[in-house]
Design a protein around this motif. Structure first.
Motif, PDB file in Angstrom:
ATOM      1  N   UNK A   1       0.735  -0.976  -0.200  1.00 17.39           N
ATOM      2  CA  UNK A   1       0.344  -0.164  -0.360  1.00 17.39           C
ATOM      3  C   UNK A   1       1.009   0.927  -0.150  1.00 17.39           C
ATOM      4  N   UNK A   5      -2.283   7.087  -1.881  1.00 20.75           N
ATOM      5  CA  UNK A   5      -4.083   6.973  -2.367  1.00 20.75           C
ATOM      6  C   UNK A   5      -4.856   7.767  -1.438  1.00 20.75           C
ATOM      7  N   UNK A 157      -2.024   3.068   6.698  1.00 23.22           N
ATOM      8  CA  UNK A 157      -3.364   2.865   5.929  1.00 23.22           C
ATOM      9  C   UNK A 157      -3.891   2.378   7.628  1.00 23.22           C
ATOM     10  N   UNK A 159      -4.122   2.625  10.333  1.00 23.30           N
ATOM     11  CA  UNK A 159      -5.015   3.468  11.568  1.00 23.30           C
ATOM     12  C   UNK A 159      -6.031   4.301  10.424  1.00 23.30           C
ATOM     13  N   UNK A 160      -6.269   4.376   9.542  1.00 20.93           N
ATOM     14  CA  UNK A 160      -6.480   5.597   8.772  1.00 20.93           C
ATOM     15  C   UNK A 160      -7.814   4.341   8.697  1.00 20.93           C
ATOM     16  N   UNK A 161      -8.029   3.696   8.013  1.00 28.35           N
ATOM     17  CA  UNK A 161      -8.748   2.296   7.469  1.00 28.35           C
ATOM     18  C   UNK A 161      -9.362   1.574   9.224  1.00 28.35           C
ATOM     19  N   UNK A 162      -9.214   1.903  10.416  1.00 33.19           N
ATOM     20  CA  UNK A 162      -9.758   1.744  11.052  1.00 33.19           C
ATOM     21  C   UNK A 162     -10.137   1.981  11.860  1.00 33.19           C
ATOM     22  N   UNK A 164     -11.258   6.344  10.431  1.00 35.86           N
ATOM     23  CA  UNK A 164     -12.466   6.977   9.318  1.00 35.86           C
ATOM     24  C   UNK A 164     -12.388   6.545   7.831  1.00 35.86           C
ATOM     25  N   UNK A 165     -13.902   6.875   8.389  1.00 34.66           N
ATOM     26  CA  UNK A 165     -14.900   7.073   6.646  1.00 34.66           C
ATOM     27  C   UNK A 165     -14.367   7.732   5.884  1.00 34.66           C
ATOM     28  N   UNK A 166     -13.939   7.609   4.276  1.00 38.24           N
ATOM     29  CA  UNK A 166     -13.876   7.993   3.340  1.00 38.24           C
ATOM     30  C   UNK A 166     -15.145   9.113   3.382  1.00 38.24           C
ATOM     31  N   UNK A 188      -1.281  12.412  11.659  1.00 36.25           N
ATOM     32  CA  UNK A 188      -2.392  11.660  12.168  1.00 36.25           C
ATOM     33  C   UNK A 188      -3.190  12.521  11.818  1.00 36.25           C
ATOM     34  N   UNK A 192      -5.524  12.136   8.541  1.00 39.40           N
ATOM     35  CA  UNK A 192      -7.425  11.584   8.446  1.00 39.40           C
ATOM     36  C   UNK A 192      -8.033  12.417   8.548  1.00 39.40           C
ATOM     37  N   UNK A 195      -8.410  12.259   4.240  1.00 38.90           N
ATOM     38  CA  UNK A 195      -9.534  10.954   3.798  1.00 38.90           C
ATOM     39  C   UNK A 195     -10.613  11.102   4.656  1.00 38.90           C
ATOM     40  N   UNK A 285      -3.522   7.040  17.784  1.00 40.77           N
ATOM     41  CA  UNK A 285      -4.387   7.389  18.352  1.00 40.77           C
ATOM     42  C   UNK A 285      -4.425   5.176  18.598  1.00 40.77           C
ATOM     43  N   UNK A 317     -11.471  -0.174  18.395  1.00 35.40           N
ATOM     44  CA  UNK A 317     -11.749  -1.940  17.597  1.00 35.40           C
ATOM     45  C   UNK A 317     -10.319  -2.253  17.004  1.00 35.40           C
TER      46      UNK A 317
END
Lengths: 483, 102
Positions: A1, A5, A157, A159-162, A164-166, A188, A192, A195, A285, A317
């Motif tokens: 990755x 992106x 990535x 962290x962001x995928x876990x 933040x929602x696009x 961060x 975020x 994104x 975080x 999570x």
């Protein structure tokens, strides 16, 4: 990755949206994508992209430009003295360095912000290389030579995928970024915000007055602050703060005193507060105390709920967390031990020192703490800061909490001082708004804690030494008390 | 013909603009299609014809997952096709709500 992106998707899906405001300079996500290409086009083979400046729109451009060029982004502390800075620059070479300074260091090729942003804009594809490093962040080095923490594209990535929602931000959302570029919260915050599609409002030099005025002028909805910033904003505001657009404040980067967060919730009753606990080595975080938890703790009469206001909240999570004893076994609830974490965002790696993860992928944060019965994490401080008095481990935090409750104490730090009889004993540095005798302080400690916690030495200071990102410099206090 | 995918792999539709990235996938061979045609690594030079029965559309930024969440894809570029794995349509995963932390 590749983290590029994130900017690519933002520019494709919402290129027209305003992405940044910095003084009189404004631009869209498309503009930012072009600036990143301009930076990337000027990187020579083998060079890193260094950044030695306050926050400007070229900071996110350099972060993504480095990613696009397939190299690492290395932000440096512009407040460092020449000697330590040159040493870090030497470790960063060879590098293209975005700076307004004139430097003559071998392997460092300085260019100005203007040059960096006005290069050719040619299409390139961001490389996907397994295990590639996106960012190298020097730790603050409060305990020795700064270490270079390595954050891979995959960590950031994850962290962001876990978390933040696009494109989840409304078009009117704006995030005030006041932490300097070399802090993990700034990295961060950039990732975020972009994104989520949230405009970044940059405040290059924090002052409480400047922060409040900018928040007002730019109708800021979100902000991240370190505890000292929040305290200064509250001090400056007095009883009320007229920021009707502000909806969310996240804070982290140091221990938040109960008095500060309670005052902030009083002055800004409409704002949602989130405590974000994390480390550089964990790509920001890993635990959160959310707005509902803040309100529940603030309003509760149950001591177990009430004290959660000073907790780090629960793991997010995508993170596993354990508190372990010295022998590696997992602690029971309320039992103090060392905090270990595991997850894809956790790097736990320093340049030249390799990975600090155990064979199962767990990272020792070196923070001490405990979980309550509901799984809320309470951070006690750094393991290195523990005072060992005659074999007994004493947490500075428990003493500080007691002393800080005195109405005339504005700030306090407990540190280890050498002691002939016990090896170490408790030393206190306090900042008072009124005269308090040593006897009063000792009586207060004795009324709440065991006698081993009694300070053997107390000094008064005009203010405690913090670095610019709000980290208490305990070593400076230790040195002062030792002399 | 199926293929084993590792996280980070990007797949492009051959009938629309859709591009997805693998976030999680089982270590078994999968046949991933979009708009009724197999997806491929790298964008195609020309687009084929979309199957009108598989033209529900994809949305940039959404995560797509199967029923038991054994795999997850991120849509990195939206398009007109519907994504399917081994013939079964995969759906948008509900967004989890976390407060903004930075």
């Amino acid at each position: 990755m590749n983290i590029h992106l994130i900017l690519q998707m933002a520019a494709d899906a919402m290129g027209h949206r305003e992405a940044f405001v910095s003084g009189s300079c404004r631009g869209t996500f498309s503009d930012l994508a072009d600036m990143a290409k301009s930076v990337a086009g000027q990187v020579k083979d083998g060079e890193r992209v260094g950044f030695l400046n306050e926050n400007t729109p070229l900071m996110p451009a350099a972060l993504f430009g480095a990613a696009l060029a397939g190299t690492q982004f290395v932000p440096l502390n512009y407040r460092l003295a020449e000697g330590p800075l040159n040493s870090l620059l030497g470790r960063t070479a060879p590098a293209l360095l975005l700076t307004e300074r004139e430097l003559g260091i071998e392997g460092i090729r300085p260019i100005t912000m203007l040059q960096a942003g006005s290069g050719d804009i040619s299409e390139m594809d961001a490389p996907d290389i397994d295990g590639a490093i996106a960012v190298e962040l020097f730790t603050s080095g409060t305990t020795g030579e700064p270490k270079s923490a390595v954050l891979k594209h995959d960590n950031l990535m994850a962290y962001i995928f876990g978390t933040v929602e696009f494109m989840s931000a409304e078009e009117d959302e704006a995030n005030l970024i006041a932490v300097p570029p070399y802090h993990i919260a700034a990295i961060a915050g950039v990732l975020s915000s972009i994104y989520a599609g949230r405009k970044m409002v940059q405040l290059p030099n924090f002052t409480a007055d400047g922060w409040i005025k900018l928040a007002h002028a730019e109708k800021v909805t979100n902000a991240f602050v370190v505890p000292t910033m929040l305290q200064r904003i509250i001090d400056h505001a007095g009883d009320s703060l007229d920021l009707p657009f502000l909806r969310n404040i996240a804070y982290g980067g140091g221990k938040m005193p109960r008095q500060t967060i309670e005052a902030a919730m009083r002055v800004l009753p409409h704002v949602n507060f989130t405590n974000a606990y994390g480390l550089t080595e964990t790509s920001a975080t890993i635990c959160m105390l959310g707005p509902d938890d803040h309100r529940a703790a603030y309003e509760s009469d149950d001591p177990a709920i009430k004290r959660r206001l000073v907790s780090a909240g629960q793991p997010i999570p995508s993170i596993e967390l354990e508190v372990r004893k010295e022998d590696g076994t997992v602690c029971d609830a309320e039992e103090v031990g060392l905090v270990w974490v595991r997850g894809d965002q956790v790097s736990g790696e320093y340049k030249g020192m390799g990975s600090q993860l155990d064979p199962d992928g767990w990272f020792p944060t070196k923070d001490r703490g405990f979980l309550d019965g509901g799984g809320y994490l309470f951070i006690d401080g750094r393991a290195d800061d523990v005072i060992v008095r005659g074999g007994e481990n004493i947490s500075p935090g428990e003493i500080e909490d007691v002393v800080r409750a005195h109405p005339a104490v504005k700030d306090v730090a407990a540190v280890a001082v050498p002691d002939v009889e016990w090896g170490e004993a408790v030393g206190l540095a306090i900042v008072c708004t009124d005269d308090i005798s040593d006897d009063d302080i000792c009586a207060l400690v004795k009324s709440e804690l065991r006698s081993s916690r009694l300070p053997s030495l107390i000094t008064r200071m005009d203010e405690l030494p913090y670095n610019e990102t709000g980290k208490l410099l305990r070593r400076v206090i230790r040195d002062r008390l030792a002399n | 013909m199926g293929q084993i995918f590792k996280p980070g792999t990007k797949l492009s539709s051959t009938v629309c603009k859709t591009q997805i990235m693998v976030l999680r996938a089982p270590a078994t061979e999968l046949k991933v299609t979009c708009g009724g045609a197999p997806m491929q690594i790298g964008d195609p030079d020309t687009l084929g014809e979309i199957d009108s029965a598989a033209a529900g559309g994809t949305f940039v930024g959404k995560r797509y997952t199967d029923q038991d969440e054994s795999m997850e894809f991120l849509c990195t570029r939206g398009g007109d096709g519907t994504i399917a794995v081994d013939g079964y349509t995969i759906d948008v995963k509900a967004a989890k709500k976390l407060p903004s932390s930075d």
